[in-house]
Scaffold this active site. Structure first.
Site, short mmCIF file in Angstrom:
data_model
loop_
_atom_site.label_atom_id
_atom_site.label_comp_id
_atom_site.label_asym_id
_atom_site.label_seq_id
_atom_site.Cartn_x
_atom_site.Cartn_y
_atom_site.Cartn_z
N LYS A 119 0.83 -1.21 0.00
CA LYS A 119 0.00 0.00 0.00
C LYS A 119 0.86 1.25 0.00
O LYS A 119 0.44 2.29 -0.52
CB LYS A 119 -0.99 -0.01 1.17
CG LYS A 119 -2.08 -1.05 0.97
CD LYS A 119 -3.42 -0.68 1.57
CE LYS A 119 -4.48 -1.66 1.09
NZ LYS A 119 -5.76 -1.53 1.76
N LYS A 201 -3.17 -10.07 -6.98
CA LYS A 201 -4.44 -10.50 -6.39
C LYS A 201 -5.57 -9.57 -6.83
O LYS A 201 -5.34 -8.38 -7.06
CB LYS A 201 -4.30 -10.59 -4.87
CG LYS A 201 -5.01 -9.53 -4.08
CD LYS A 201 -4.86 -9.71 -2.58
CE LYS A 201 -5.22 -8.41 -1.88
NZ LYS A 201 -6.58 -8.22 -1.49
N LYS A 204 -10.40 -4.94 -4.53
CA LYS A 204 -11.63 -4.17 -4.76
C LYS A 204 -11.40 -2.69 -4.98
O LYS A 204 -12.32 -1.98 -5.37
CB LYS A 204 -12.62 -4.41 -3.61
CG LYS A 204 -12.15 -3.91 -2.25
CD LYS A 204 -13.25 -4.12 -1.23
CE LYS A 204 -12.73 -4.32 0.17
NZ LYS A 204 -11.85 -3.28 0.68
#
Ligand code: ATP
Ligand code: LTN
Length: 340
Positions: A119, A201, A204
């Protein structure tokens, strides 16, 4: 004490951040197992809004998403009579325990967290302290409720291990205070991959909407996304297909949605063209998501019902969490406040 607590069921707990659009990866890796396990546990399912602000969110979107995610938990089959559903910020004990656990978590441990590294790369302009200490808040979420089992996707394994280490450290510094939780990571579907970036991966909050299947995508969009999903240069399903990026992921999704072992899926499609299999997968997805979306619409059209469930969930959660936080404060040596 309410009826469910009296039954003394073990505790099942999990949460999802209200960022982006709830996606098939979240359903397959996490929510599906919440629904399957809730019968034998007291389920506690949170919309973790305090986690979501570690990345910048627009206030109006965050507010809408919290309600939308809670409605999707219900539409997926979480039973509000059996389980507790609430919004994390409605239970102040999460922030209270997170601070304490921050003081029992080492920077060396946080430095190893791969979600932080990922992140920080994705949001290089906003590497804030909350993003870094996020695992202590997640540990607080879990340890506040004396949780037995935490159903999550494979990407959360590292945070779960850290939670266990923090709990054991606190218990051995003082005396047994926290239950040591076990992860529940499904055998199939623990890491659903992106549809276009097949080595990444499914996420969302991906900037590219074609990388994920949103649970609220309309049928035409679902079909288009599956059709365009990246596969390899082979064109027929073979026993090898399961191990190939792209097609292997699509076969896994089919196997989970149809409750079929992956090898059975491969043998039933063996020799067929990828395109034919993709059509079947799109049909299976639409058949699964259309009724889900109808249930979702019904719930969203009755905001009173939804907020009633969230208010009741938060009240039950506060009651349970307040017991743990009092115990923790006492062990630390905090002077108890006088009567209000
Ligand atoms: P974001 O992209 O917004 O950071 P995310 O899609 O990674 O979010 P989280 O809120 O971090 O989702 O995770 C919610 C739950 O879904 C967790 O249990 C996580 O392990 C699971 N999960 C997320 N992505 C996948 C995936 N691709 N496959 C399986 N499980 C997943
Ligand atoms: N960190 C998780 C979300 C999360 C969670 C939790 C999962 C926050 N608190 C407690 C299980 C239990 C994530 O990013 N997927």
């Amino acid at each position: 004490m309410n009826d469910l607590q009296k039954q003394n069921k073990p505790i099942l707990l999990s949460g999802i951040q209200p960022s982006g659009h709830l996606a098939l990866g979240n359903y397959v890796g996490a929510m599906r197992n919440w629904v399957q396990l809730q019968e034998n546990y007291l389920g506690i399912f949170m919309v973790v809004d305090m986690h979501a602000i570690t990345v910048r969110q627009k206030p109006a979107d965050l507010r809408n998403r919290c309600l939308s995610f809670a409605a999707q938990y219900l539409a997926a089959g979480i039973d509000p009579k059996e389980s507790i559903i609430f919004i994390q910020s409605h239970v102040p004990q999460h922030a209270q325990l997170a601070w304490v656990l921050n003081c029992y978590t080492y920077m060396g441990e946080l430095n190893r967290m791969t979600q932080f590294k990922d992140k920080s790369q994705r949001h290089a302009d906003n590497i804030n302290a909350g993003l870094y200490t996020y695992p202590a808040l997640m540990a607080a979420d879990i340890l506040l409720y004396q949780t037995d089992l935490v159903p999550v996707g494979a990407d959360q394994k590292q945070h779960l291990e850290l939670t266990r280490d923090i709990a054991a450290r606190f218990n051995s510094t003082f005396s047994p205070t926290f239950k040591i939780p076990e992860p529940f990571i499904p055998e199939a579907g623990a890491r659903i991959m992106s549809l276009q970036d097949v080595d990444k991966k499914m996420s969302k909050s991906d900037d590219n909407v074609n990388n994920y299947i949103a649970l609220l995508d309309p049928p035409a969009v679902l079909r288009k996304k599956i059709k365009r999903a990246v596969t390899d240069s082979a064109s027929e399903i073979t026993p090898e297909s399961l191990n190939r990026p792209g097609i292997g992921n699509l076969l896994t999704i089919y196997s989970v949605l149809n409750d079929m072992p992956p090898l059975d899926v491969v043998s039933s499609f063996e020799g067929q063209q990828y395109s034919g299999f993709k059509n079947e997968l799109a049909d299976a997805l639409v058949a699964f998501l259309e009724p889900f979306q109808q249930r979702y619409d019904t719930i969203m059209n009755d905001k009173g019902y939804l907020s009633g469930i969230l208010d009741e969930g938060a009240a039950r959660a506060r009651y349970m969490a307040s017991k743990t936080i009092s115990k923790v404060y006492r062990k630390l040596g905090f002077v108890p406040p006088g009567p209000a």
